[in-house]
Scaffold this active site. Structure first.
Site, PDB file in Angstrom:
ATOM      1  N   GLU A  28       0.880  -1.230  -0.090  1.00 30.77           N
ATOM      2  CA  GLU A  28       0.025  -0.016  -0.081  1.00 30.77           C
ATOM      3  C   GLU A  28       0.912   1.371   0.029  1.00 30.77           C
ATOM      4  OE1 GLU A  28      -3.273   0.213  -0.094  1.00 30.77           O
ATOM      5  OE2 GLU A  28      -3.870   2.309   0.709  1.00 30.77           O
ATOM      6  N   ASP A  29       1.838   1.059   0.794  1.00 30.67           N
ATOM      7  CA  ASP A  29       2.480   2.500   1.105  1.00 30.67           C
ATOM      8  C   ASP A  29       3.909   2.637   0.176  1.00 30.67           C
ATOM      9  OD1 ASP A  29       0.486   3.242   2.460  1.00 30.67           O
ATOM     10  OD2 ASP A  29       1.337   2.698   4.545  1.00 30.67           O
TER      11      ASP A  29
END
Ligand code: MN
Length: 716
Positions: free
Chosen positions: A76-77
């Site tokens: 996600e990051d």
């Protein structure tokens, strides 16, 4: 200080076979991927996944879950992909991380409280492996513990609200009481800090004035049990209820704190089930029980697997107290839910079975397949709503639909105007056919056009009542327009033949005579052949006499095929009366091998339908017209016409592929009709001649393997 080493030691303590190198690799990989990223607290980002991993290690989870926790924010990051994770840590971890990443994309919109239950269902349905949900809950727990670092009050409130409405109830549903309590309390602190503070100070006051005397009451119960011969292995435990549960009770019962009797709760943890009932007997004989408060969740466990005896009694010092009695094992399961179950399985199976983490798969298997099992797991049912799918609009609103719903159902669910003008759909950003069945979490964007109108062919694949009735309404209106057009031309032709003109007065008289409201009604009746042109002509000119003309069949003009195929003689049908004419229904095209039903029409004979044909519903009030029939054994040389619905990509050669496949299966296309055509897809009905069900199956199966074929199914 929490660090890699303490994590690895913690896991080692309960899992001696843990792959230390892999675990360390996951720590290093996560640390490196998050690099210089920082948490809102200013701490290095890596501390977050590490803390989440610790939370799960405290629950003695398997090392794939621990590794997933360490990696849960990388996709996600950071630049890390699911493929990278599979490469380094294997498929299992990759699937888990992917699952957590997908859940992260779903954001609950605070304003739609009534959608909370749908959101919980969606999260459950999307967490195909329960470990995904456990990692997500641990992630949320750590985020809640560090919520005060977030500066924006709106953001804090949103996260707390989401926790209260979605995650705390989810933790409870899978039986994780500890998680639920902490999540709920942290959210409560954020959302109702004043109420919480006043409850806490009130509890403090009562404690100081001896009104909360947990220690004394525990000692007294302990002494009572000892006097009755219950030994020290039975644990008596007392606690204050959490501020949030006190507050909820005050709200629910609409009473003030002063009047609230049960702010303390007591627990007796026994060694076995029969001891629970023995101790219940002792308690009830020493303290007055309050009628109507006794609950036996041991013989009837709660949905989430919770088992315990509950009773409210007039305890020491004449105070009402609630006592819960359960075994130590029931207690651990109540606190940790499925995670506790893992510990028990581990003791028994861990050393003998290489696949030590099988329990989760077993759990899911039992959840799905054995609703009647007597086991504990039976009651840990996740409420996976297999009969529903949850999709999103581009703006993120949730739309719940029955399973099997198509993009058209979605469009009508959003608004009937959207449905009536929908011309295409993008699912997760890709153009797809309108008939595409939707899946959980799909983002659906309906493309509309003012000039687009509903197609009668949609009715064959929509599943919601709303879509069906809207389409039917439109089709009815459209049919009326066609009847009007046809009626007008039939009547016009007759008037011309007779060289007559009609005035307003003629029309007025005719409407009255034929009991019609408008000239359109008159045309429609003529087009639908409820009235003949001659009858209307007669109404215009009642005094005139006309030569009889042959009555036309308007259906033929409209292009409806009224011809029916005669029964092929070579495959006999069993269950027929001699001399009865037999027809094959055009709606479902039965072929040998299908389960069939005969419908008797007086004076006409019998029509054979497949047993799942929708038309049979029309005879539910006259079941005597339905006759049980079946195919005889003789194989047929003559073909039966069977129908398939195919969606082809609109690209060169796709039609050739279709006909080649059908020819290879030694079948023949007897009719082909394009139902719908967009820039990307052709939707068509193909009638093929087959000898029976198995040949048809072969055709459908080989079509499915073709790239040019988007979808194919047996048609009606
Ligand atoms: Mn996270």
């Amino acid at each position: 200080m929490l660090d890699d080493k303490s994590l690895i030691d913690k896991v080692k303590a309960y899992d001696e076979d843990v792959n230390v190198k892999k675990l360390q690799h996951a720590c290093d990989f996560s640390k490196e991927s998050h690099g210089t990223q920082k948490r809102a607290s200013g701490a290095p980002y890596y501390m977050h996944p590490l803390e989440v991993a610790h939370i799960l290690a405290d629950m003695k989870l398997d090392s794939d879950s621990i590794i997933t926790a360490l990696l849960h924010d990388t996709v996600e990051d950071t630049d890390v992909t699911v493929e990278d994770i599979e490469h380094h840590f294997g498929k299992e971890v990759a699937i888990l991380v992917d699952g957590v990443t997908k859940l992260a994309k779903i954001e609950y919109q605070t304003e739609h409280t009534r959608q909370a239950e749908n959101f919980r269902k969606l999260l459950l349905a999307m967490s195909q492996d329960i470990r995904v949900l456990m990692v997500k809950l641990a992630d949320r727990l750590h985020n809640m513990r560090t919520l005060h670092y977030i500066k924006s009050p709106q953001k804090r409130a949103r996260i707390a609200h989401e926790t209260m409405e979605i995650y705390a109830p989810l933790a409870e549903r899978i039986g994780m009481q500890q998680f639920k309590n902490e999540l709920q309390d942290l959210a409560f602190e954020q959302l109702h800090s004043e109420a919480r503070a006043s409850i806490i100070s009130r509890l403090e006051y009562l404690r100081n004035h001896g009104d909360i005397n947990i220690h004394d009451i525990v000692s007294e119960i302990r002494a009572t049990l000892t006097a009755e011969g219950i030994d020290e292995t039975v644990i008596v435990d007392g606690r204050e209820k959490t501020p949030c549960s006190i507050w909820r009770k005050m709200e629910r019962k609409n009473i003030s704190f002063e009047l609230l009797s049960d702010i303390m709760a007591f627990r007796i943890l026994t060694n076995n089930t029969s001891q629970c009932y023995q101790i219940l007997g002792i308690i009830h004989s020493h303290y007055q029980m309050i009628p109507g408060t006794f609950k036996d969740f041991i013989s009837t466990p709660k949905e989430n697997g919770y088992r315990s005896l509950h009773s409210v009694v007039m305890g020491p010092r004449q105070r009402f107290i609630e006592i819960q009695i359960r075994t130590k094992q029931m207690h651990e399961i109540a606190e940790l839910g499925v995670a506790a179950h893992w510990t028990y399985k581990q003791d028994r199976q861990y050393n003998t079975d290489g696949k030590q983490y099988k329990w989760i798969r077993e759990l899911l298997y039992i959840l799905e397949h054995a609703p009647d099992s007597e086991e504990f797991l039976e009651n840990t049912k996740l409420e996976m709503n297999y009969d529903q799918v949850f999709c999103f609009t581009p703006k993120g609103s949730l739309v719940a639909l029955p399973k099997g719903a198509s993009a058209v159902d979605f469009a009508y669910e959003v608004h009937s105007d959207v449905g009536n003008h929908c011309k295409g759909v993008k699912i997760n950003g890709r153009i797809m056919p309108l008939r595409t069945q939707l899946h959980n979490g799909d983002q659906v964007e309906i493309i509309t056009s003012e000039s687009q109108v509903p197609s009668a062919s949609w009715e064959r694949f929509v599943v919601t009542g709303k879509a069906k009735s809207e389409i039917r309404r439109y089709v009815r209106a459209q049919k009326r327009q066609e009847y009007i057009k046809l009626g007008r031309s039939l009547l016009g032709k007759r008037l011309k033949e007779e060289n007559l003109k009609v005035s307003k007065k003629h029309i007025k008289n005719a409407l009255k005579l034929l009991n019609k409201r408008s000239i359109e009604d008159l045309y429609a009746s003529c087009g639908e052949s409820l009235l003949t042109a001659d009858e209307i002509l007669k109404a215009f000119y009642p005094e005139k006499t006309f030569k009889k003309t042959r009555r036309k069949k308007p259906f033929a003009i409209l292009g409806f095929n009224m011809e029916r195929r005669k029964q092929s003689e070579s495959v006999p049908i069993i269950g027929l009366k001699p001399g009865l004419a037999v027809y094959y229904a055009e709606c479902c095209h039965p072929i040998p091998g299908d389960t069939i039903v005969g419908v008797v029409t007086t004076g006409k004979g019998m029509t054979i339908h497949t047993s799942d044909c929708d038309m049979l519903a029309n005879y539910s009030s006259t079941p005597e017209r339905l006759v049980d029939v079946s195919w005889g054994k003789t194989a047929s040389d003559t073909g039966f016409i069977s129908r398939i619905n195919v969606i082809l990509s609109n690209e060169s050669g796709s039609l050739a592929t279709l006909s080649n496949v059908i020819a290879k299966q030694k079948s023949n296309i007897s009719n082909l009709k394009i139902v719908d055509r967009t820039t990307d897809f052709f939707e068509m009905i193909v009638d093929v001649s087959v000898k029976g069900e198995s040949q048809l199956d072969n055709i459908i199966r080989s079509l499915r393997t073709q790239k040019a074929v988007h979808s194919v199914k047996r048609g009606k």
